[in-house]
Design a protein around this motif. Sequence first.
Motif, mmCIF file in Angstrom:
data_model
loop_
_atom_site.group_PDB
_atom_site.id
_atom_site.type_symbol
_atom_site.label_atom_id
_atom_site.label_comp_id
_atom_site.label_asym_id
_atom_site.label_seq_id
_atom_site.Cartn_x
_atom_site.Cartn_y
_atom_site.Cartn_z
ATOM 1 N N CYS A 27 0.741 -1.217 0.130
ATOM 2 C CA CYS A 27 0.053 -0.197 0.089
ATOM 3 C C CYS A 27 0.839 1.318 -0.167
ATOM 4 C CB CYS A 27 -0.815 -0.054 1.148
ATOM 5 S SG CYS A 27 -2.355 -1.121 1.063
ATOM 6 N N ARG A 28 1.996 1.390 0.651
ATOM 7 C CA ARG A 28 2.816 2.306 1.027
ATOM 8 C C ARG A 28 3.444 2.585 -0.366
ATOM 9 N NH1 ARG A 28 6.385 0.678 4.856
ATOM 10 N NH2 ARG A 28 4.480 0.954 6.044
ATOM 11 N N ALA A 29 3.988 1.592 -1.157
ATOM 12 C CA ALA A 29 4.568 1.870 -2.282
ATOM 13 C C ALA A 29 3.611 2.209 -3.449
ATOM 14 C CB ALA A 29 5.257 0.446 -3.058
ATOM 15 N N ALA A 30 2.416 1.571 -3.563
ATOM 16 C CA ALA A 30 1.504 1.778 -4.465
ATOM 17 C C ALA A 30 0.926 3.380 -4.399
ATOM 18 C CB ALA A 30 0.336 0.926 -4.701
ATOM 19 N N THR A 31 0.889 3.751 -3.070
ATOM 20 C CA THR A 31 0.223 5.054 -2.870
ATOM 21 C C THR A 31 1.281 6.201 -3.398
ATOM 22 O OG1 THR A 31 -1.189 4.201 -1.127
ATOM 23 C CG2 THR A 31 -0.611 6.672 -1.181
ATOM 24 N N PHE A 32 2.466 6.063 -2.882
ATOM 25 C CA PHE A 32 3.622 6.906 -3.334
ATOM 26 C C PHE A 32 3.801 6.961 -4.689
ATOM 27 C CE2 PHE A 32 8.209 7.487 -3.985
ATOM 28 C CZ PHE A 32 8.249 8.978 -3.719
#
Length: 599
Positions: free
Chosen positions: A45-50
Amino acid sequence: MTEEQRLIEEILPLAEIGQESSKSISYGDIHAIHTWFARRPLAACRAATFASLVPAPNTETDRDDLMQLIIRSLPNKAPQDSPELIEEMRRRVSAAFEGRIPRVLDCFAGGGSLPLEAARLGCEAHALDLNPVAVLTLLATVDYPMRFAETRFPLPDLTPDPSPAGKGGTQLPLSGSERGVGGEVPTGNLVEAVSAWGDWILERARAGLAPFYPQEPGGGTPVAYFWAKTVPCTNPACGAEIPMLAHRWLSRRKGKPPVAYRMVPQPDRTLRVEILEGKAATADHPEQGTMARGSVRCPFCPTTLSPDEVKARFGAGQAGRLLYAVAYSTEGETGLRFRAATEADRDAFRGAAEALAAAEATHDDPFLSLVPDEAFPPIGALGIRPSLYAVRTWGQMHNARQALALATFARLVREAHTAILAAGAEPDEARAVVLYLGLTVSQMVTRLSEGSRWNNLRHTIETATAGHRLPMLWDYAEANPLSEGSKSWRSTVNWLLPSLERLLGAAPLPALVGAADAVSLAYPDNHFDAVLTDPPYYDSVPYAYLADMQYVWLHRALGDILPGHFAASLTPKSAEIVQDRVQHGSDAEAKAFFEDRLR
């Protein structure tokens, strides 16, 4: 930000994301706050959001720099251990939007993984869900930890009362165990408040429930009680009660002698339980119970009941329950011991059943029964099996002692709310603390039920809704909520606290949490800079049915405190984007509904 290509459209370090996301994360992770289903790993989630918010790089050097930044941010503890990484990611997101705070929407927010990461990166995160249990979970994961990160809450007095009236118990007045200047009530942050008020509840619960969970004669504490559902043998010459057992293992813990049990038929058609350890346990073939593919074999005669005959016995109200063994801990020793259940154990349970009946007789709420009588999902409901065996209300998923304990804790959550307000908390502060206490009751619901399985490898009691289904369980484990063991009140609160501590102040702003239908959102066009969501999976997860098991108890604990989240007796289903033929009449109609809603 212009409509230039964003990083996610060009490249991501998928191998590293996959490797980090595959790791088993439990203690201190967001899901420990409260149950929700099919959550995505925070690393992904962190990678996709960024990557959805920053522009694609123009040079190989910039590309490598962004990839390394994402990779370094992936570990579960990265935001806490390396805050400079998150700050750098926030800076890049801010630069991409020329200093404006970007708006991000998750309209299937569930447990909050995506909106948490959006908020962590400095966005205005909007977290929506149709299901009220998900909305309460979102408040606890992506709103309150940020909103109340700096708030000081009043703490209760947990010192023993030395007066004769107190009899060594905990004082009710909230004067504080460590008075501040002028006798002020001591305060703590949100984590400390949840912990202290959780102890406040436990001491009061112990006063009322202790007689029904008696200590071991030698001073040990029961941790789990083992039950088997029973049906009468159809052989007229027999008529014995048949215990329904999937297997007979009690412990297969690594490095410890295995433990099983044997049921020895007696001339009076009763069964004597023998505990077997070591080679005696393995030699008795404990993998063999009395059940096989829904059929059950009588231990007293050659009769075997077919699956239809078993269902008929349940439907006729002829199913019983047999308490056959107890796991207990001993002070000064590690691990658990096991023994056969005694008549004293059964007397304690009968006492709880009598206390529950008395409490129901004096219950005066005209709208909510003491034990949930809300309708259980009908036969054929997606992922739900106990309805095939005459379970018709959600209260029937708990035995009498479990129901008494849950009703007691639900009442004490309401009393804690009153006490926190009396101690000087603002209304929104008091609601924040008791939300976590109410969610603790909810976490216990799926583990203090007749659908809760004993994990004989880990010595833990598993949730009834494991695997995103609610199966029919023949033999189950009942937790002792007053113990320190698996799925007790204290262990459940303590499981939550590290997660809450890691979430405090995790983002500059709390997410904006709301209840909404994803197909009719009250936002103008082009309101959001990004929509990041993880929609339902066709017929993979029956979210609303599973959530109902907890919702009915949350209603009893929090309905008067957070009334806006309990508009109906059960969670909404007709608009839920899940393929379920029970809701829509047939598989074809359910498929058409699903496809139409996602257009």
